[in-house]
Design a protein around this motif. Structure first.
Motif, PDB file in Angstrom:
ATOM      1  N   LEU A 106     137.033  32.270 -45.702  1.00 54.93           N
ATOM      2  CA  LEU A 106     137.958  33.066 -46.501  1.00 54.93           C
ATOM      3  C   LEU A 106     138.209  34.437 -45.887  1.00 54.93           C
ATOM      4  O   LEU A 106     139.351  34.887 -45.802  1.00 54.93           O
ATOM      5  N   GLN A 107     137.147  35.106 -45.448  1.00 53.92           N
ATOM      6  CA  GLN A 107     137.320  36.426 -44.849  1.00 53.92           C
ATOM      7  C   GLN A 107     138.141  36.353 -43.568  1.00 53.92           C
ATOM      8  O   GLN A 107     139.023  37.177 -43.337  1.00 53.92           O
ATOM      9  N   ALA A 108     137.853  35.378 -42.744  1.00 57.31           N
ATOM     10  CA  ALA A 108     138.585  35.243 -41.481  1.00 57.31           C
ATOM     11  C   ALA A 108     140.063  34.950 -41.742  1.00 57.31           C
ATOM     12  O   ALA A 108     140.941  35.541 -41.115  1.00 57.31           O
ATOM     13  N   GLN A 109     140.337  34.056 -42.666  1.00 54.63           N
ATOM     14  CA  GLN A 109     141.721  33.685 -42.949  1.00 54.63           C
ATOM     15  C   GLN A 109     142.455  34.778 -43.709  1.00 54.63           C
ATOM     16  O   GLN A 109     143.669  34.932 -43.554  1.00 54.63           O
ATOM     17  N   LEU A 110     141.744  35.562 -44.522  1.00 51.06           N
ATOM     18  CA  LEU A 110     142.358  36.678 -45.228  1.00 51.06           C
ATOM     19  C   LEU A 110     142.945  37.682 -44.241  1.00 51.06           C
ATOM     20  O   LEU A 110     144.007  38.261 -44.476  1.00 51.06           O
ATOM     21  N   MET A 111     142.296  37.842 -43.093  1.00 51.75           N
ATOM     22  CA  MET A 111     142.774  38.779 -42.077  1.00 51.75           C
ATOM     23  C   MET A 111     144.076  38.314 -41.426  1.00 51.75           C
ATOM     24  O   MET A 111     144.765  39.096 -40.794  1.00 51.75           O
ATOM     25  N   GLU A 112     144.414  37.036 -41.582  1.00 52.03           N
ATOM     26  CA  GLU A 112     145.651  36.495 -41.016  1.00 52.03           C
ATOM     27  C   GLU A 112     146.870  36.784 -41.889  1.00 52.03           C
ATOM     28  O   GLU A 112     147.998  36.612 -41.446  1.00 52.03           O
ATOM     29  N   LEU A 113     146.655  37.188 -43.126  1.00 51.55           N
ATOM     30  CA  LEU A 113     147.761  37.464 -44.040  1.00 51.55           C
ATOM     31  C   LEU A 113     148.359  38.845 -43.767  1.00 51.55           C
ATOM     32  O   LEU A 113     147.651  39.743 -43.305  1.00 51.55           O
TER      33      LEU A 113
END
Length: 170
Positions: A106-113
Protein backbone atom coordinates in the motif's frame (compact mmCIF):
# COMPACT_ATOMS: atom_id res chain seq x y z
CA UNK A 1 10.06 34.06 31.37
CA UNK A 2 8.34 32.08 28.62
CA UNK A 3 4.92 33.34 27.58
CA UNK A 4 2.03 30.99 28.29
CA UNK A 5 1.10 30.76 24.61
CA UNK A 6 4.66 29.76 23.68
CA UNK A 7 4.62 27.03 26.32
CA UNK A 8 1.25 25.80 24.98
CA UNK A 9 2.63 25.71 21.46
CA UNK A 10 5.76 23.80 22.54
CA UNK A 11 3.62 21.26 24.42
CA UNK A 12 1.35 20.82 21.40
CA UNK A 13 4.31 20.45 19.02
CA UNK A 14 6.02 17.88 21.23
CA UNK A 15 2.81 15.89 21.65
CA UNK A 16 1.70 15.93 18.00
CA UNK A 17 4.95 15.99 16.03
CA UNK A 18 5.14 12.19 15.67
CA UNK A 19 1.59 11.92 14.29
CA UNK A 20 2.14 14.84 11.91
CA UNK A 21 5.37 13.24 10.68
CA UNK A 22 3.64 9.91 10.09
CA UNK A 23 0.95 11.63 8.00
CA UNK A 24 3.63 13.56 6.12
CA UNK A 25 5.45 10.30 5.36
CA UNK A 26 2.27 8.81 3.90
CA UNK A 27 2.08 11.79 1.59
CA UNK A 28 5.67 11.99 0.42
CA UNK A 29 7.14 8.51 1.04
CA UNK A 30 10.44 9.70 2.50
CA UNK A 31 11.14 10.11 6.23
CA UNK A 32 13.56 13.01 5.72
CA UNK A 33 11.14 14.89 3.50
CA UNK A 34 8.38 14.08 5.98
CA UNK A 35 10.46 15.62 8.77
CA UNK A 36 11.01 18.76 6.67
CA UNK A 37 7.29 18.95 5.90
CA UNK A 38 6.46 18.54 9.59
CA UNK A 39 8.89 21.26 10.62
CA UNK A 40 7.52 23.63 7.98
CA UNK A 41 4.00 22.88 9.22
CA UNK A 42 4.96 23.63 12.82
CA UNK A 43 6.70 26.87 11.81
CA UNK A 44 3.61 28.04 9.94
CA UNK A 45 1.41 27.02 12.87
CA UNK A 46 3.64 28.92 15.30
CA UNK A 47 3.13 32.14 13.33
CA UNK A 48 -0.66 31.84 13.68
CA UNK A 49 -0.72 30.10 17.08
CA UNK A 50 -2.43 32.86 19.10
CA UNK A 51 -5.29 33.14 16.61
CA UNK A 52 -5.63 29.38 16.10
CA UNK A 53 -5.70 28.52 19.79
CA UNK A 54 -8.38 31.16 20.41
CA UNK A 55 -10.59 29.43 17.82
CA UNK A 56 -9.87 26.07 19.43
CA UNK A 57 -9.32 24.05 16.24
CA UNK A 58 -5.58 23.56 16.71
CA UNK A 59 -5.36 19.92 15.56
CA UNK A 60 -7.42 20.53 12.44
CA UNK A 61 -5.43 23.66 11.60
CA UNK A 62 -2.16 21.73 11.93
CA UNK A 63 -3.41 19.02 9.55
CA UNK A 64 -4.73 21.64 7.15
CA UNK A 65 -1.36 23.41 7.07
CA UNK A 66 0.41 20.06 6.55
CA UNK A 67 -1.79 19.12 3.58
CA UNK A 68 -1.67 22.55 1.96
CA UNK A 69 2.10 22.73 2.35
CA UNK A 70 2.45 19.28 0.77
CA UNK A 71 0.20 20.11 -2.19
CA UNK A 72 1.86 23.52 -2.69
CA UNK A 73 5.35 22.03 -2.92
CA UNK A 74 4.25 19.86 -5.85
CA UNK A 75 2.94 22.87 -7.72
CA UNK A 76 6.47 24.21 -7.95
CA UNK A 77 9.06 22.25 -9.90
CA UNK A 78 11.79 20.69 -7.75
CA UNK A 79 15.07 20.37 -9.61
CA UNK A 80 17.29 19.05 -6.82
CA UNK A 81 15.15 16.29 -5.32
CA UNK A 82 14.34 12.82 -6.59
CA UNK A 83 11.65 10.43 -5.37
CA UNK A 84 12.71 7.41 -3.34
CA UNK A 85 11.64 3.97 -4.56
CA UNK A 86 12.40 1.95 -1.43
CA UNK A 87 10.38 2.15 1.76
CA UNK A 88 12.69 2.81 4.75
CA UNK A 89 12.79 0.60 7.81
CA UNK A 90 10.03 1.47 10.26
CA UNK A 91 10.11 0.87 14.01
CA UNK A 92 7.42 -1.48 15.25
CA UNK A 93 5.40 1.24 16.98
CA UNK A 94 5.42 3.79 14.16
CA UNK A 95 2.35 2.58 12.29
CA UNK A 96 0.73 -0.67 13.28
CA UNK A 97 -0.76 -2.85 10.55
CA UNK A 98 -2.00 -6.42 10.82
CA UNK A 99 -0.23 -7.53 7.62
CA UNK A 100 3.22 -5.98 7.10
CA UNK A 101 3.43 -7.14 3.48
CA UNK A 102 0.13 -5.50 2.59
CA UNK A 103 1.23 -2.33 4.34
CA UNK A 104 4.42 -2.22 2.27
CA UNK A 105 2.47 -2.75 -0.93
CA UNK A 106 0.00 0.00 0.00
CA UNK A 107 2.74 2.48 0.89
CA UNK A 108 4.70 1.76 -2.28
CA UNK A 109 1.63 2.04 -4.51
CA UNK A 110 0.38 5.16 -2.70
CA UNK A 111 3.55 6.92 -3.87
CA UNK A 112 2.52 6.22 -7.48
CA UNK A 113 -0.63 8.34 -7.17
CA UNK A 114 -0.69 12.06 -8.01
CA UNK A 115 -0.15 14.29 -4.95
CA UNK A 116 -3.77 15.50 -4.82
CA UNK A 117 -5.19 11.96 -4.82
CA UNK A 118 -2.61 10.96 -2.22
CA UNK A 119 -3.55 13.92 0.01
CA UNK A 120 -7.28 13.13 -0.22
CA UNK A 121 -6.77 9.43 0.52
CA UNK A 122 -4.50 10.09 3.49
CA UNK A 123 -6.91 12.60 5.01
CA UNK A 124 -10.06 10.58 4.35
CA UNK A 125 -8.89 7.06 5.15
CA UNK A 126 -5.77 7.38 7.30
CA UNK A 127 -6.72 10.47 9.32
CA UNK A 128 -10.44 9.55 9.14
CA UNK A 129 -11.53 13.08 8.21
CA UNK A 130 -14.95 13.86 6.84
CA UNK A 131 -15.46 14.95 3.24
CA UNK A 132 -16.11 18.50 4.46
CA UNK A 133 -12.96 18.66 6.62
CA UNK A 134 -10.86 17.33 3.76
CA UNK A 135 -12.37 19.82 1.32
CA UNK A 136 -11.63 22.69 3.69
CA UNK A 137 -8.04 21.55 4.30
CA UNK A 138 -7.26 21.22 0.60
CA UNK A 139 -9.33 24.23 -0.49
CA UNK A 140 -11.46 22.23 -2.90
CA UNK A 141 -15.16 21.43 -3.14
CA UNK A 142 -16.72 18.40 -1.47
CA UNK A 143 -17.45 17.04 -4.93
CA UNK A 144 -13.75 17.18 -5.76
CA UNK A 145 -12.95 15.27 -2.56
CA UNK A 146 -15.52 12.62 -3.43
CA UNK A 147 -14.29 12.22 -7.01
CA UNK A 148 -10.61 12.22 -5.96
CA UNK A 149 -11.45 9.60 -3.31
CA UNK A 150 -13.20 7.35 -5.81
CA UNK A 151 -10.60 7.81 -8.56
CA UNK A 152 -7.68 7.53 -6.14
CA UNK A 153 -9.01 4.31 -4.59
CA UNK A 154 -9.70 2.88 -8.04
CA UNK A 155 -6.18 3.69 -9.26
CA UNK A 156 -4.69 2.35 -6.02
CA UNK A 157 -6.57 -0.94 -6.44
CA UNK A 158 -5.35 -1.28 -10.04
CA UNK A 159 -1.77 -0.51 -9.03
CA UNK A 160 -1.88 -3.08 -6.24
CA UNK A 161 -3.39 -5.76 -8.47
CA UNK A 162 -0.80 -5.08 -11.17
CA UNK A 163 2.25 -4.82 -8.94
CA UNK A 164 1.47 -6.80 -5.79
CA UNK A 165 4.52 -9.05 -6.09
CA UNK A 166 6.98 -6.21 -6.71
CA UNK A 167 7.50 -5.20 -3.07
CA UNK A 168 8.49 -8.70 -1.95
CA UNK A 169 11.24 -8.85 -4.64
CA UNK A 170 12.97 -5.65 -3.44
Amino acid sequence: MEAAWEREFREFAEARQRDLRRSAYLLCGDWHEAQDLTQTTLMKLYVTWKRVRRRGAVEMEARTILMRTFVDQYRRPRATEEPVREVPEVRAGDAAAPEPELRLVLQAQLMELPPRYRAVLVLRYWEDWSVEQTAHALRVSTGTVKSHSAKGLSRLRRLIERGEGEVSRR
